[in-house]
Design a protein around this motif. Structure first.
Motif, mmCIF file in Angstrom:
data_model
loop_
_atom_site.group_PDB
_atom_site.id
_atom_site.type_symbol
_atom_site.label_atom_id
_atom_site.label_comp_id
_atom_site.label_asym_id
_atom_site.label_seq_id
_atom_site.Cartn_x
_atom_site.Cartn_y
_atom_site.Cartn_z
ATOM 1 N N GLU A 161 0.844 -1.202 0.000
ATOM 2 C CA GLU A 161 0.000 0.000 0.000
ATOM 3 C C GLU A 161 0.882 1.256 0.000
ATOM 4 N N ARG A 162 1.984 1.194 0.722
ATOM 5 C CA ARG A 162 2.899 2.340 0.825
ATOM 6 C C ARG A 162 3.476 2.724 -0.535
ATOM 7 N N VAL A 163 3.679 1.738 -1.417
ATOM 8 C CA VAL A 163 4.238 2.032 -2.740
ATOM 9 C C VAL A 163 3.159 2.103 -3.816
ATOM 10 N N GLY A 164 1.891 2.203 -3.396
ATOM 11 C CA GLY A 164 0.804 2.412 -4.344
ATOM 12 C C GLY A 164 0.293 1.172 -5.030
ATOM 13 N N LEU A 165 0.456 0.002 -4.408
ATOM 14 C CA LEU A 165 0.030 -1.254 -5.037
ATOM 15 C C LEU A 165 -0.989 -2.008 -4.184
ATOM 16 N N ALA A 166 -1.823 -1.283 -3.461
ATOM 17 C CA ALA A 166 -2.820 -1.940 -2.616
ATOM 18 C C ALA A 166 -3.791 -2.790 -3.430
ATOM 19 N N ASP A 167 -3.948 -2.460 -4.720
ATOM 20 C CA ASP A 167 -4.878 -3.206 -5.576
ATOM 21 C C ASP A 167 -4.181 -4.305 -6.372
ATOM 22 N N ARG A 168 -2.934 -4.609 -6.024
ATOM 23 C CA ARG A 168 -2.178 -5.625 -6.764
ATOM 24 C C ARG A 168 -1.683 -6.751 -5.852
ATOM 25 N N LEU A 169 -2.258 -6.888 -4.673
ATOM 26 C CA LEU A 169 -1.746 -7.854 -3.698
ATOM 27 C C LEU A 169 -1.734 -9.283 -4.231
ATOM 28 N N THR A 170 -2.771 -9.657 -4.971
ATOM 29 C CA THR A 170 -2.895 -11.046 -5.417
ATOM 30 C C THR A 170 -2.380 -11.261 -6.835
ATOM 31 N N HIS A 171 -1.811 -10.230 -7.441
ATOM 32 C CA HIS A 171 -1.264 -10.374 -8.786
ATOM 33 C C HIS A 171 0.104 -11.065 -8.734
ATOM 34 N N HIS A 172 0.395 -11.857 -9.759
ATOM 35 C CA HIS A 172 1.706 -12.472 -9.904
ATOM 36 C C HIS A 172 2.603 -11.530 -10.719
ATOM 37 N N PRO A 173 3.917 -11.652 -10.572
ATOM 38 C CA PRO A 173 4.824 -10.739 -11.282
ATOM 39 C C PRO A 173 4.559 -10.644 -12.779
ATOM 40 N N ARG A 174 4.201 -11.756 -13.411
ATOM 41 C CA ARG A 174 3.963 -11.723 -14.862
ATOM 42 C C ARG A 174 2.751 -10.880 -15.230
ATOM 43 N N GLN A 175 1.902 -10.585 -14.249
ATOM 44 C CA GLN A 175 0.711 -9.763 -14.487
ATOM 45 C C GLN A 175 0.971 -8.280 -14.216
ATOM 46 N N LEU A 176 2.205 -7.936 -13.881
ATOM 47 C CA LEU A 176 2.558 -6.565 -13.509
ATOM 48 C C LEU A 176 3.485 -5.946 -14.540
ATOM 49 N N SER A 177 3.425 -4.634 -14.672
ATOM 50 C CA SER A 177 4.359 -3.914 -15.536
ATOM 51 C C SER A 177 5.736 -3.874 -14.880
ATOM 52 N N GLY A 178 6.736 -3.434 -15.641
ATOM 53 C CA GLY A 178 8.084 -3.335 -15.091
ATOM 54 C C GLY A 178 8.144 -2.397 -13.899
ATOM 55 N N GLY A 179 7.474 -1.251 -14.012
ATOM 56 C CA GLY A 179 7.454 -0.311 -12.905
ATOM 57 C C GLY A 179 6.766 -0.876 -11.677
ATOM 58 N N GLU A 180 5.688 -1.627 -11.883
ATOM 59 C CA GLU A 180 4.987 -2.252 -10.758
ATOM 60 C C GLU A 180 5.853 -3.324 -10.110
ATOM 61 N N ARG A 181 6.564 -4.105 -10.915
ATOM 62 C CA ARG A 181 7.450 -5.126 -10.342
ATOM 63 C C ARG A 181 8.557 -4.490 -9.511
ATOM 64 N N GLN A 182 9.090 -3.347 -9.987
ATOM 65 C CA GLN A 182 10.119 -2.686 -9.201
ATOM 66 C C GLN A 182 9.535 -2.153 -7.896
ATOM 67 N N ARG A 183 8.292 -1.699 -7.930
ATOM 68 C CA ARG A 183 7.661 -1.230 -6.695
ATOM 69 C C ARG A 183 7.422 -2.394 -5.723
ATOM 70 N N VAL A 184 7.101 -3.572 -6.249
ATOM 71 C CA VAL A 184 7.014 -4.754 -5.379
ATOM 72 C C VAL A 184 8.383 -5.025 -4.734
ATOM 73 N N ALA A 185 9.447 -4.911 -5.533
ATOM 74 C CA ALA A 185 10.794 -5.125 -5.008
ATOM 75 C C ALA A 185 11.135 -4.097 -3.929
ATOM 76 N N ILE A 186 10.695 -2.862 -4.128
ATOM 77 C CA ILE A 186 10.928 -1.826 -3.110
ATOM 78 C C ILE A 186 10.151 -2.162 -1.842
ATOM 79 N N ALA A 187 8.888 -2.571 -2.000
ATOM 80 C CA ALA A 187 8.088 -2.951 -0.832
ATOM 81 C C ALA A 187 8.756 -4.082 -0.063
ATOM 82 N N ARG A 188 9.283 -5.064 -0.770
ATOM 83 C CA ARG A 188 9.981 -6.168 -0.102
ATOM 84 C C ARG A 188 11.211 -5.659 0.647
#
Length: 236
Positions: free
Chosen positions: A129-156
């Motif tokens: 939620e902090r990186v703006g992906l509260a609506d992507r919790l159940t998405h797999h990496p292949r379902q995300l854009s490059g920018g979204e995947r990097q934001r997941v990496a930042i959240a981790r």
């Protein structure tokens, strides 16, 4: 005066025989709450410096202190604990597991803390939620854009609320718009108190940072601060 979170004194790192010198006599102090770029061309030694600062590698000689800990005297178990609780890592290639959701990818950042699974997932949801992906919790990496995947990496990287965040070419695999969004997130994390160190060969990106440490052939050739930051310090 701010506490020192990274202190390198006379650090060298060599490989092979005859030895190839990757770092040669590095002296560097980073204060808690700083945001800076370590910038240099490929082969300059900046990635080796990241590995030393992140305790992923040990210096051949010299003194390395991270958050007051002399890492040259720490056991592997102690170093693992330091990384788990103090340091967050962001890599250019994301390093996400395709078979699990964004939520579970982020939760792995707490795997070695001993935290129960339900708490890990709760904190992972907050980090996304902090990186703006509260609506992507159940998405797999292949379902995300490059920018979204990097934001997941930042959240981790920040789910454990590390004091020190190391970002290795965090915008290198992204388009311009996504890269700007990622840098805004890093800016926000820094304003919240996280020390952010960005490793990059991109001079344009480095020029946006309050401090630049320029490295070439394993040596620091310049350590400069933005005029606005210097002016603020002088007037304070």
């Amino acid at each position: 005066m701010s506490a020192v979170i990274v202190e390198l004194q006379g650090v060298t790192r060599s490989y092979g025989s005859p030895p190839t010198m990757a770092l040669n006599g590095i002296d560097l102090i980073i204060e808690e709450g700083e945001m800076l770029a370590i910038v240099g061309p490929s082969g300059s030694g900046k990635s080796t410096m990241l590995n030393i600062i992140g305790s992923l590698d040990r210096a051949s000689s010299g003194e390395t202190k991270i958050a007051g800990n002399d890492v040259t005297r720490m056991t592997d178990a102690e170093l693992s604990a330091l990384r788990a609780y103090t340091i967050g890592f962001i890599f250019q290639q994301f390093h996400l597991s395709d078979g699990v959701t964004a939520l579970d990818n982020v939760a792995t950042g707490l795997l070695y803390t001993g935290m129960p699974p339900h708490e890990r997932r709760s904190r992972a949801a907050s980090a996304l939620e902090r990186v703006g992906l509260a609506d992507r919790l159940t998405h797999h990496p292949r379902q995300l854009s490059g920018g979204e995947r990097q934001r997941v990496a930042i959240a981790r990287a920040v789910v454990g609320e590390p004091r020190l965040l190391l970002a290795d070419e965090p915008t290198g695999s992204l388009d311009t718009k996504s890269g700007v969004e990622v840098m805004h997130i890093l800016d926000d994390l820094n304003r919240a108190g996280t020390t952010v160190v960005v490793i990059t060969h991109d001079r344009e990106l480095a020029d946006r940072m309050p401090r630049q440490v320029r490295i070439r052939d394993g040596e620091i050739i310049a350590d400069v601060r933005a005029a606005s930051r210097v002016a603020a310090v002088v007037s304070a």
